[in-house]
Design an enzyme around this catalytic site. Structure first.
Site, mmCIF file in Angstrom:
data_model
loop_
_atom_site.group_PDB
_atom_site.id
_atom_site.type_symbol
_atom_site.label_atom_id
_atom_site.label_comp_id
_atom_site.label_asym_id
_atom_site.label_seq_id
_atom_site.Cartn_x
_atom_site.Cartn_y
_atom_site.Cartn_z
ATOM 1 N N LYS A 197 122.023 11.178 -66.753
ATOM 2 C CA LYS A 197 121.750 12.538 -67.203
ATOM 3 C C LYS A 197 121.321 12.476 -68.664
ATOM 4 O O LYS A 197 122.045 11.971 -69.515
ATOM 5 C CB LYS A 197 122.984 13.409 -67.047
ATOM 6 C CG LYS A 197 122.787 14.812 -67.590
ATOM 7 C CD LYS A 197 123.947 15.715 -67.273
ATOM 8 C CE LYS A 197 123.766 17.072 -67.938
ATOM 9 N NZ LYS A 197 124.883 17.966 -67.659
ATOM 10 N N LYS A 225 118.870 13.239 -63.703
ATOM 11 C CA LYS A 225 118.641 14.601 -64.168
ATOM 12 C C LYS A 225 118.088 14.571 -65.590
ATOM 13 O O LYS A 225 118.644 13.850 -66.426
ATOM 14 C CB LYS A 225 119.966 15.345 -64.138
ATOM 15 C CG LYS A 225 119.909 16.752 -64.666
ATOM 16 C CD LYS A 225 121.267 17.359 -64.632
ATOM 17 C CE LYS A 225 121.188 18.701 -65.311
ATOM 18 N NZ LYS A 225 122.471 19.296 -65.477
HETATM 19 C C1 PBG Z 1 126.600 20.786 -67.745
HETATM 20 C C2 PBG Z 1 125.338 21.060 -67.020
HETATM 21 C C3 PBG Z 1 124.103 21.421 -67.571
HETATM 22 C C4 PBG Z 1 123.214 21.588 -66.501
HETATM 23 C C5 PBG Z 1 123.935 21.335 -65.343
HETATM 24 N N1 PBG Z 1 125.224 20.994 -65.682
HETATM 25 C C6 PBG Z 1 123.724 21.717 -68.967
HETATM 26 C C7 PBG Z 1 123.869 20.698 -69.991
HETATM 27 O O1 PBG Z 1 124.170 19.532 -69.764
HETATM 28 O O2 PBG Z 1 123.687 21.095 -71.138
HETATM 29 C C8 PBG Z 1 121.778 21.961 -66.630
HETATM 30 C C9 PBG Z 1 121.114 22.414 -65.386
HETATM 31 C C10 PBG Z 1 119.783 23.030 -65.558
HETATM 32 O O3 PBG Z 1 119.183 23.061 -66.650
HETATM 33 O O4 PBG Z 1 119.264 23.532 -64.557
HETATM 34 N N2 PBG Z 1 127.692 21.453 -67.157
#
Ligand code: PBG
Length: 326
Positions: free
Chosen positions: A197, A251
């Site tokens: 991620k 991601k």
């Molecule tokens: C963190 C989380 C995020 C997203 C999913 N889980 C945000 C981040 O890491 O700042 C982003 C998902 C998206 O942008 O669609 N709980």
């Protein structure tokens, strides 16, 4: 020997022929829908930067989930927007917390028609917006965070989650969650790990959706991956597999297709990819201006994510794609 000029074109002549030789076929059953549920509202609230996506009440959430299940979408990932936040994010593991309440209702109403999952993180629940509690220096305390993630996993499992999806990018989070689940009778609950991620500017609309602002103009670069790195994602994936991940995720999706392909080549586990809020918003914004054909671009881009190697795609387009693909 001469080759006919039509050599590559022979199999492209008609739609049925193209279908017969298609290498990648996107199906509703490849998709999981991220959904938002907000505590303390009476009517669903549209999210301006995510056209077509709302913060749901528990009632409207159940309706939406049922519609998705009827369209053949096989899973959802729930994000909670709590009425109050605190320094450690305690509503995330409170049995009366919004996600737990919503999971219980979904389980009751939907039975086994859909895989029910919730994001396993603390940022939606902390008043400073970070993915774990802060230490004296204002850094996220890794070991304190993963201890709390274990509690969240148990709260979600007790509320009926079919799988848990840790997204905090803390070291050791998969192992800690596996141990917590196994130690409390939930050995059968799989972990879909957000393994690779990245710290991405494409999460912007999501942070509106969950009302998260990171304190002091901060960011998550101290725990999420640097977008200049690909090899590093394989180290993350190796660690998560060793700690017991059942599904590994990349991601965002579209700007990271090289990472999806590399992870696919690395593991035999199912690979998931998350087409994130900014990727969705860009399609919607350009389509609204008439600059692109939105549904056509949506199908092309999500198919590309599958072609790169994803078995499961999390996307805000799940419903509209399922309608087209049905
Ligand atoms: C963190 C989380 C995020 C997203 C999913 N889980 C945000 C981040 O890491 O700042 C982003 C998902 C998206 O942008 O669609 N709980």
């Amino acid at each position: 020997m001469t080759f006919p000029a039509t050599r590559m074109r022979r199999l492209r002549g008609t739609a049925p022929l193209r279908d017969l030789v298609a290498e990648t076929v996107l199906a509703p059953s490849d998709l999981m829908a991220p959904l938002f549920v907000r505590e303390g509202i009476d009517t669903p609230q549209p999210i301006a930067s995510l056209p077509g996506v709302s913060q749901h009440t528990v009632e409207s959430l159940v309706k939406e989930a049922r519609a998705l299940a009827d369209l053949g979408v096989r899973g959802l990932v729930l994000f909670g927007v709590p009425a109050t936040k605190d320094a450690v994010g305690s509503p995330a593991w409170d049995p009366a917390g919004i996600v737990q309440v919503a999971l219980l209702r979904l389980r009751d109403e939907l039975g086994d028609s859909m895989v029910l999952a919730a994001d396993l993180c603390l940022d939606e629940y902390t008043d400073h917006g970070h993915c774990g509690p802060l230490d004296d220096q204002g850094e996220v305390d890794n070991d304190a965070a993963i201890e709390l993630y274990g509690r969240v996993a148990l709260a979600q499992a007790r509320a009926g989650a079919d799988l848990v999806a840790p997204s905090g990018m803390m070291d050791g989070q998969v192992g800690a969650i596996r141990a917590a689940l196994d130690g409390d009778g939930f050995a059968a609950i799989p972990i879909m790990a957000y393994s690779a991620k990245y710290a991405s500017a494409l999460y912007g609309p999501f942070r509106d959706a969950v009302d998260v602002t990171i304190a002091g103009g901060g960011d998550r670069r101290g725990y999420q991956q640097d977008f200049r790195n690909r090899r590093e994602s394989l180290r993350e994936v190796d660690l998560d597999v060793a700690e017991g991940a059942d599904i590994v995720m990349v991601k965002p999706a579209l700007s990271y297709l090289d990472v999806v392909a590399a992870v696919r080549a690395r593991v035999t586990l199912p690979v998931a990819a998350y087409h994130v809020s900014g990727e969705y918003a860009m399609i919607k914004a350009a389509a609204e201006r008439g600059w692109i054909d939105g549904p056509a671009v949506a199908l092309e881009q999500i198919t590309a994510v599958k072609r790169a190697g994803a078995d499961i795609i999390l996307t805000y387009l799940a419903g509209e794609l399922a309608r087209v693909l049905a």
